[in-house]
Design a protein around this motif. Structure first.
Motif, PDB file in Angstrom:
ATOM      1  N   MET A   1       1.437   1.212  -1.583  1.00 53.21           N
ATOM      2  CA  MET A   1       0.446   2.116  -2.102  1.00 53.21           C
ATOM      3  C   MET A   1       1.101   3.331  -2.759  1.00 53.21           C
ATOM      4  O   MET A   1       0.668   3.768  -3.813  1.00 53.21           O
ATOM      5  N   LYS A   2       2.160   3.841  -2.137  1.00 55.96           N
ATOM      6  CA  LYS A   2       2.832   5.019  -2.687  1.00 55.96           C
ATOM      7  C   LYS A   2       3.383   4.768  -4.093  1.00 55.96           C
ATOM      8  O   LYS A   2       3.205   5.622  -4.972  1.00 55.96           O
ATOM      9  N   PRO A   3       4.042   3.616  -4.331  1.00 55.64           N
ATOM     10  CA  PRO A   3       4.526   3.370  -5.698  1.00 55.64           C
ATOM     11  C   PRO A   3       3.394   3.341  -6.726  1.00 55.64           C
ATOM     12  O   PRO A   3       3.551   3.842  -7.844  1.00 55.64           O
ATOM     13  N   ALA A 108       8.160  -9.850   4.792  1.00 56.43           N
ATOM     14  CA  ALA A 108       8.037  -8.579   5.512  1.00 56.43           C
ATOM     15  C   ALA A 108       6.622  -8.408   6.073  1.00 56.43           C
ATOM     16  O   ALA A 108       6.454  -7.934   7.200  1.00 56.43           O
ATOM     17  N   ALA A 109       5.624  -8.788   5.305  1.00 50.48           N
ATOM     18  CA  ALA A 109       4.245  -8.673   5.788  1.00 50.48           C
ATOM     19  C   ALA A 109       4.003  -9.640   6.948  1.00 50.48           C
ATOM     20  O   ALA A 109       3.356  -9.275   7.941  1.00 50.48           O
ATOM     21  N   TYR A 127      -1.811  -6.917   4.660  1.00 45.39           N
ATOM     22  CA  TYR A 127      -1.219  -6.080   3.610  1.00 45.39           C
ATOM     23  C   TYR A 127      -1.051  -6.865   2.308  1.00 45.39           C
ATOM     24  O   TYR A 127      -1.091  -6.307   1.228  1.00 45.39           O
ATOM     25  N   LEU A 128      -0.876  -8.168   2.429  1.00 41.30           N
ATOM     26  CA  LEU A 128      -0.673  -8.994   1.236  1.00 41.30           C
ATOM     27  C   LEU A 128      -1.900  -9.015   0.328  1.00 41.30           C
ATOM     28  O   LEU A 128      -1.768  -9.264  -0.866  1.00 41.30           O
ATOM     29  N   TRP A 129      -3.078  -8.753   0.874  1.00 37.63           N
ATOM     30  CA  TRP A 129      -4.282  -8.678   0.033  1.00 37.63           C
ATOM     31  C   TRP A 129      -4.173  -7.533  -0.963  1.00 37.63           C
ATOM     32  O   TRP A 129      -4.809  -7.543  -2.010  1.00 37.63           O
ATOM     33  N   ARG A 131      -0.769  -6.093  -1.599  1.00 35.18           N
ATOM     34  CA  ARG A 131       0.583  -6.147  -2.162  1.00 35.18           C
ATOM     35  C   ARG A 131       0.740  -7.166  -3.288  1.00 35.18           C
ATOM     36  O   ARG A 131       1.378  -6.887  -4.301  1.00 35.18           O
ATOM     37  N   ILE A 132       0.181  -8.342  -3.127  1.00 35.53           N
ATOM     38  CA  ILE A 132       0.329  -9.364  -4.171  1.00 35.53           C
ATOM     39  C   ILE A 132      -0.391  -8.954  -5.455  1.00 35.53           C
ATOM     40  O   ILE A 132       0.213  -9.005  -6.532  1.00 35.53           O
ATOM     41  N   PRO A 133      -1.654  -8.499  -5.394  1.00 38.20           N
ATOM     42  CA  PRO A 133      -2.274  -8.010  -6.637  1.00 38.20           C
ATOM     43  C   PRO A 133      -1.532  -6.808  -7.236  1.00 38.20           C
ATOM     44  O   PRO A 133      -1.441  -6.682  -8.459  1.00 38.20           O
ATOM     45  N   GLU A 134      -0.972  -5.954  -6.377  1.00 39.89           N
ATOM     46  CA  GLU A 134      -0.199  -4.820  -6.868  1.00 39.89           C
ATOM     47  C   GLU A 134       1.032  -5.305  -7.643  1.00 39.89           C
ATOM     48  O   GLU A 134       1.342  -4.795  -8.722  1.00 39.89           O
ATOM     49  N   GLN A 135       1.702  -6.323  -7.111  1.00 39.68           N
ATOM     50  CA  GLN A 135       2.884  -6.862  -7.789  1.00 39.68           C
ATOM     51  C   GLN A 135       2.494  -7.476  -9.141  1.00 39.68           C
ATOM     52  O   GLN A 135       3.202  -7.293 -10.126  1.00 39.68           O
ATOM     53  N   ILE A 136       1.377  -8.170  -9.185  1.00 35.09           N
ATOM     54  CA  ILE A 136       0.877  -8.732 -10.446  1.00 35.09           C
ATOM     55  C   ILE A 136       0.555  -7.610 -11.422  1.00 35.09           C
ATOM     56  O   ILE A 136       0.860  -7.705 -12.617  1.00 35.09           O
ATOM     57  N   PHE A 137      -0.020  -6.536 -10.920  1.00 34.00           N
ATOM     58  CA  PHE A 137      -0.321  -5.374 -11.755  1.00 34.00           C
ATOM     59  C   PHE A 137       0.957  -4.770 -12.335  1.00 34.00           C
ATOM     60  O   PHE A 137       1.019  -4.438 -13.520  1.00 34.00           O
TER      61      PHE A 137
END
Length: 148
Positions: A1-3, A108-109, A127-129, A131-137
């Protein structure tokens, strides 16, 4: 979230500054924001190497060295996004990098790694719900602002 907060915050700030000087260079703002985010995340590699090493499956050896190398990759990518002759290649390599580190984030999750505390008190699989969309973003961001 911080990034993500760093990315969006720096982007909005850059857009405001460019608007004040009468520029519409949105791609530069996007690259500066990603560069700031990468610089922020790179700091984690050097500040929390033990926790970052816990994010890797057991079959990896030299985990701390990998953490430091990936931190340096993030620093180099942050610079590469700002050098006109290296923007596109940096963007392409950064997308590959984001894809390669996704399994470590999934591991890690699953293990509930808390990288800041170097323990197993993290958010877990839910957390992957995010993290994965964040990585795609992040991948889409780099593609839009640096590759296309």
């Amino acid at each position: 979230m911080k990034p993500l907060i760093v990315l969006i915050g720096v982007f909005v700030l850059c857009l405001g500054i460019t608007a004040l000087i009468g520029s519409t260079e949105i791609n530069l703002s996007g690259r500066i924001a990603m560069s700031a985010m990468l610089s922020f995340t790179a700091m984690g590699h050097f500040k929390f190497p033990d926790g970052m090493a816990m994010m890797m499956p057991p079959f990896f050896s030299a985990k701390k060295q990998i953490v430091l190398i990936t931190g340096m990759i993030e620093v180099l990518a942050a610079v590469g996004l700002l050098v006109s002759s290296t923007i596109k290649i940096t963007g392409i390599l950064l997308i590959v990098f984001f894809l390669l580190i996704l399994p470590a984030n999934i591991y890690a999750a699953m293990k509930k790694v808390n990288l800041e505390k170097s323990d197993y008190s993290g958010n877990g699989i839910n957390y992957l719900w995010f993290r994965i969309p964040e990585q795609i973003f992040f991948i889409a961001w780099v593609y839009y602002f640096a590759v296309k």
